[in-house]
Scaffold this active site. Sequence first.
Site, PDB file in Angstrom:
ATOM      1  CG  HIS A   1      -1.554   1.364   1.362  1.00 15.48           C
ATOM      2  ND1 HIS A   1      -2.963   1.716   0.875  1.00 15.48           N
ATOM      3  CD2 HIS A   1      -1.302   2.534   2.222  1.00 15.48           C
ATOM      4  CE1 HIS A   1      -3.050   2.893   0.988  1.00 15.48           C
ATOM      5  NE2 HIS A   1      -2.123   3.493   1.811  1.00 15.48           N
TER       6      HIS A   1
ATOM      7  CG  HIS B   1       0.755   6.603  -0.087  1.00 21.22           C
ATOM      8  ND1 HIS B   1       0.084   7.656   0.052  1.00 21.22           N
ATOM      9  CD2 HIS B   1       0.425   5.794   0.948  1.00 21.22           C
ATOM     10  CE1 HIS B   1      -1.047   7.428   0.814  1.00 21.22           C
ATOM     11  NE2 HIS B   1      -0.900   6.262   1.245  1.00 21.22           N
TER      12      HIS B   1
ATOM     13  CD  GLU C   1      -4.196   6.928   2.196  1.00 18.04           C
ATOM     14  OE1 GLU C   1      -3.438   6.787   3.072  1.00 18.04           O
ATOM     15  OE2 GLU C   1      -4.464   5.952   1.128  1.00 18.04           O
TER      16      GLU C   1
ATOM     17  CB  SER D   1      -2.693  -0.151  -2.783  1.00 17.68           C
ATOM     18  OG  SER D   1      -3.532   0.634  -1.852  1.00 17.68           O
TER      19      SER D   1
END
Length: 302
Positions: free
Chosen positions: A135, A140, A183, A205
């Site tokens: 993730h 990111h 996010e 993700s």
Amino acid sequence: MAAAAATAKLQEQFDAGLQTRPDFTIDQPLARYGAVDHAVWDQLYRRQSALLAGRASDAFLSGAQSLGLNVAHVPSFEAVSERLMPATGWRIVAVPGLVPDRIFFEHLANRRFPVTWWMRRPDQLDYLQEPDCFHDLFGHVPLLTDPVFADAIRAYGQAALAAHARDARALTLLARLYWYTVEFGLMREAGAPHGVKIYGAGIVSSKGESLYSVESEAPNRIAFDLDRVLRTRYRIDTFQKTYFVIESFGQLFEALGEGVAARLADPAALLDGPAFGAGDVLAGDTVLTRGTGAGWLEDGDV
Ligand code: HBI
Ligand code: FE
């Protein structure tokens, strides 16, 4: 993840011999990855990359390639930082998991992105509650190769660090903003199959949400507005009911830096007013697609 649970997790890792420095960073324990960890990285990377072609922003896909994440094993954080640093001055640091808010903001303000070192288990392939290496690193880090996006994240860290010291209530606003952009953010892209592309880490993700966020009729897709987002609750247990759509990373930089810093000077003004539900559509919204709400759970907004 509650602070207590995060601390317990840190203690567990400490006990396992992972010496955590005062800033909660550790040396990436490369020797601790087994064949299963590498296989999970390889499977997730190949599956998500195939799914995201045509759905994720070009900056994300090219960023992942340029950082050398397209490998069949868990990447070396040092090797990734060596490629990231020349691009935007950022590097990644290994951490045992979620770290305290202030520590997190301090890393971002100094162009260091905290990346969880451990990989999820094969039975968690499609979902796990807290961030793992895939993730954080796949979700990111690729966009940190884009100078404007990277500056937006740093500006967020600086604004959050200043506000967090002043007023703990700012955290509610900061969490909402991070959630609906970094996010679970979408960005407008004319010509894309659904007029939008994905840039949020929580979406890229996730196998299910990579499809749902751009193709499902169920969620709302609303043009990003800073005050609207700061007053909107969100979901941590299901796909998002609403996605906010930015025009550009330039707009994101304005919002995550000066924009939120100005609002955080007086968090009460935003917190005292009503908080909107995750699925609400308001008269003042610029609605790109109004969701059908199919499959939504009623309660559970945070
Ligand atoms: N710690 N490792 C890590 N990763 C995060 O994304 C993170 C965190 N601590 C706090 C935090 N995020 C929140 O403050 C933000 O999501 C708002
Ligand atoms: Fe995340």
